[in-house]
Design a protein around this motif. Structure first.
Motif, PDB file in Angstrom:
ATOM      1  N   THR A 122       0.917  -1.403  -0.046  1.00  0.00           N
ATOM      2  CA  THR A 122      -0.199  -0.088   0.103  1.00  0.00           C
ATOM      3  C   THR A 122       0.834   1.505   0.029  1.00  0.00           C
ATOM      4  OG1 THR A 122      -1.648  -1.119   0.918  1.00  0.00           O
ATOM      5  CG2 THR A 122      -2.250   1.129   0.700  1.00  0.00           C
ATOM      6  N   VAL A 123       1.862   1.399   0.907  1.00  0.00           N
ATOM      7  CA  VAL A 123       2.685   2.410   0.225  1.00  0.00           C
ATOM      8  C   VAL A 123       3.347   2.658  -0.822  1.00  0.00           C
ATOM      9  CG1 VAL A 123       5.201   3.351   1.324  1.00  0.00           C
ATOM     10  CG2 VAL A 123       2.964   1.781   3.268  1.00  0.00           C
ATOM     11  N   LYS A 124       4.013   1.448  -1.557  1.00  0.00           N
ATOM     12  CA  LYS A 124       4.526   1.306  -2.376  1.00  0.00           C
ATOM     13  C   LYS A 124       3.075   2.011  -3.367  1.00  0.00           C
ATOM     14  CE  LYS A 124       7.718  -1.737  -1.909  1.00  0.00           C
ATOM     15  NZ  LYS A 124       8.269  -3.014  -2.388  1.00  0.00           N
ATOM     16  N   SER A 125       2.396   1.553  -3.241  1.00  0.00           N
ATOM     17  CA  SER A 125       1.068   2.253  -4.363  1.00  0.00           C
ATOM     18  C   SER A 125       0.806   4.136  -3.945  1.00  0.00           C
ATOM     19  CB  SER A 125      -0.171   1.539  -4.049  1.00  0.00           C
ATOM     20  OG  SER A 125      -0.140  -0.140  -4.081  1.00  0.00           O
ATOM     21  N   HIS A 126       1.010   4.170  -2.883  1.00  0.00           N
ATOM     22  CA  HIS A 126       0.786   5.698  -2.589  1.00  0.00           C
ATOM     23  C   HIS A 126       1.876   6.661  -3.520  1.00  0.00           C
ATOM     24  CE1 HIS A 126      -3.508   5.187  -0.320  1.00  0.00           C
ATOM     25  NE2 HIS A 126      -2.643   4.454   0.978  1.00  0.00           N
ATOM     26  N   LEU A 127       3.219   5.337  -2.939  1.00  0.00           N
ATOM     27  CA  LEU A 127       4.454   5.873  -3.303  1.00  0.00           C
ATOM     28  C   LEU A 127       3.614   6.660  -4.592  1.00  0.00           C
ATOM     29  CD1 LEU A 127       7.171   5.059  -1.603  1.00  0.00           C
ATOM     30  CD2 LEU A 127       6.841   7.502  -1.435  1.00  0.00           C
ATOM     31  N   SER A 128       3.544   5.283  -5.830  1.00  0.00           N
ATOM     32  CA  SER A 128       3.538   5.629  -6.902  1.00  0.00           C
ATOM     33  C   SER A 128       2.568   6.475  -7.455  1.00  0.00           C
ATOM     34  CB  SER A 128       3.163   4.520  -7.385  1.00  0.00           C
ATOM     35  OG  SER A 128       2.704   4.777  -8.763  1.00  0.00           O
ATOM     36  N   ARG A 129       1.325   5.877  -7.521  1.00  0.00           N
ATOM     37  CA  ARG A 129       0.037   7.168  -7.155  1.00  0.00           C
ATOM     38  C   ARG A 129       0.282   8.756  -6.926  1.00  0.00           C
ATOM     39  NH1 ARG A 129      -3.738   3.001  -5.513  1.00  0.00           N
ATOM     40  NH2 ARG A 129      -4.000   0.793  -7.506  1.00  0.00           N
ATOM     41  N   GLY A 130       0.901   8.631  -6.096  1.00  0.00           N
ATOM     42  CA  GLY A 130       1.363  10.548  -5.300  1.00  0.00           C
ATOM     43  C   GLY A 130       2.730  10.974  -6.224  1.00  0.00           C
ATOM     44  N   ARG A 131       3.940  10.713  -6.562  1.00  0.00           N
ATOM     45  CA  ARG A 131       4.783  11.507  -6.847  1.00  0.00           C
ATOM     46  C   ARG A 131       3.804  11.350  -9.040  1.00  0.00           C
ATOM     47  NH1 ARG A 131       7.491   6.438  -5.940  1.00  0.00           N
ATOM     48  NH2 ARG A 131       7.525   5.537  -7.306  1.00  0.00           N
ATOM     49  N   ASP A 132       2.822  10.637  -9.420  1.00  0.00           N
ATOM     50  CA  ASP A 132       2.190  11.129 -10.428  1.00  0.00           C
ATOM     51  C   ASP A 132       0.822  12.431 -10.040  1.00  0.00           C
ATOM     52  OD1 ASP A 132       2.560   8.733 -12.112  1.00  0.00           O
ATOM     53  OD2 ASP A 132       1.840   7.489 -11.768  1.00  0.00           O
ATOM     54  N   ALA A 133       0.575  11.944  -9.327  1.00  0.00           N
ATOM     55  CA  ALA A 133       0.262  13.618  -8.226  1.00  0.00           C
ATOM     56  C   ALA A 133       0.997  14.559  -8.790  1.00  0.00           C
ATOM     57  CB  ALA A 133      -1.007  13.300  -7.179  1.00  0.00           C
ATOM     58  N   LEU A 134       1.979  14.265  -7.661  1.00  0.00           N
ATOM     59  CA  LEU A 134       2.715  15.577  -7.418  1.00  0.00           C
ATOM     60  C   LEU A 134       3.142  15.625  -9.209  1.00  0.00           C
ATOM     61  CD1 LEU A 134       3.989  17.908  -5.216  1.00  0.00           C
ATOM     62  CD2 LEU A 134       5.863  15.660  -4.886  1.00  0.00           C
ATOM     63  N   ARG A 135       3.648  15.466  -9.697  1.00  0.00           N
ATOM     64  CA  ARG A 135       3.835  16.076 -10.652  1.00  0.00           C
ATOM     65  C   ARG A 135       3.183  16.834 -12.105  1.00  0.00           C
ATOM     66  NH1 ARG A 135       5.114  10.771 -12.886  1.00  0.00           N
ATOM     67  NH2 ARG A 135       6.769  10.520 -11.581  1.00  0.00           N
ATOM     68  N   GLU A 136       2.439  15.933 -11.736  1.00  0.00           N
ATOM     69  CA  GLU A 136       0.974  16.823 -12.746  1.00  0.00           C
ATOM     70  C   GLU A 136       0.723  18.125 -12.107  1.00  0.00           C
ATOM     71  OE1 GLU A 136      -4.010  15.985 -13.283  1.00  0.00           O
ATOM     72  OE2 GLU A 136      -2.347  14.454 -12.973  1.00  0.00           O
ATOM     73  N   ALA A 137      -0.196  18.325 -10.806  1.00  0.00           N
ATOM     74  CA  ALA A 137       0.302  19.308 -10.157  1.00  0.00           C
ATOM     75  C   ALA A 137       1.268  20.793  -9.949  1.00  0.00           C
ATOM     76  CB  ALA A 137       0.070  19.129  -8.376  1.00  0.00           C
ATOM     77  N   LEU A 138       2.950  19.937 -10.512  1.00  0.00           N
ATOM     78  CA  LEU A 138       3.642  20.936 -10.344  1.00  0.00           C
ATOM     79  C   LEU A 138       3.814  21.290 -11.719  1.00  0.00           C
ATOM     80  CD1 LEU A 138       6.379  18.442  -8.280  1.00  0.00           C
ATOM     81  CD2 LEU A 138       5.416  20.886  -7.799  1.00  0.00           C
ATOM     82  N   ALA A 139       3.253  20.512 -12.890  1.00  0.00           N
ATOM     83  CA  ALA A 139       3.272  20.885 -14.022  1.00  0.00           C
ATOM     84  C   ALA A 139       2.058  21.904 -14.281  1.00  0.00           C
ATOM     85  CB  ALA A 139       2.833  19.265 -15.337  1.00  0.00           C
ATOM     86  N   LEU A 140       1.187  21.674 -13.450  1.00  0.00           N
ATOM     87  CA  LEU A 140       0.045  22.794 -13.871  1.00  0.00           C
ATOM     88  C   LEU A 140       0.385  24.085 -12.451  1.00  0.00           C
ATOM     89  CD1 LEU A 140      -2.904  20.618 -13.185  1.00  0.00           C
ATOM     90  CD2 LEU A 140      -1.862  21.668 -15.493  1.00  0.00           C
ATOM     91  N   GLY A 141       1.427  24.200 -12.341  1.00  0.00           N
ATOM     92  CA  GLY A 141       2.029  25.195 -11.589  1.00  0.00           C
ATOM     93  C   GLY A 141       1.811  25.382 -10.050  1.00  0.00           C
TER      94      GLY A 141
END
Length: 74
Positions: free
Chosen positions: A51-70
Motif C-alpha cells: 500500500t505504501v508503494k502504491s501511494h508512492l507511485s500514485r502520489g508521485r504521479d499526482a505531484l508531477r501533474e500538480a507541479l506541471a500545472l504550476g
C-alpha cells in the motif's frame, strides 16, 4: 550536501503537496523528505508495504501533474 531549491519553487512544491490525498502526502513526505525506507513508512503508518508503494507511485504521479500545472492554482 544538497542544494536547497529557491523559495518560489519550495512554495510551489508545498502547494502541490497540499493538493494530494492525505495518505499520499504522508507517504511521500516520510519517504522522500524524512528519508525513511518503505518498511519504516509502512510500520509508522500501520499500512502494508504494498500500500505504501502504491501511494508512492500514485502520489508521485499526482505531484508531477500538480507541479506541471504550476502547483499554485486552486
Amino acid at each position: 550536501m544538497r542544494a536547497h531549491p529557491p523559495p518560489d519553487e519550495l512554495l510551489h512544491l508545498h502547494q502541490a503537496l497540499a493538493k494530494l490525498a492525505p495518505a499520499q502526502r504522508d507517504v511521500l513526505v516520510l519517504h522522500y523528505f524524512e528519508d525513511l525506507p518503505v518498511r519504516d513508512v509502512s510500520a509508522l503508518l500501520g499500512m502494508p508495504e504494498g500500500t505504501v508503494k502504491s501511494h508512492l507511485s500514485r502520489g508521485r504521479d499526482a505531484l508531477r501533474e500538480a507541479l506541471a500545472l504550476g502547483g499554485a492554482t486552486t
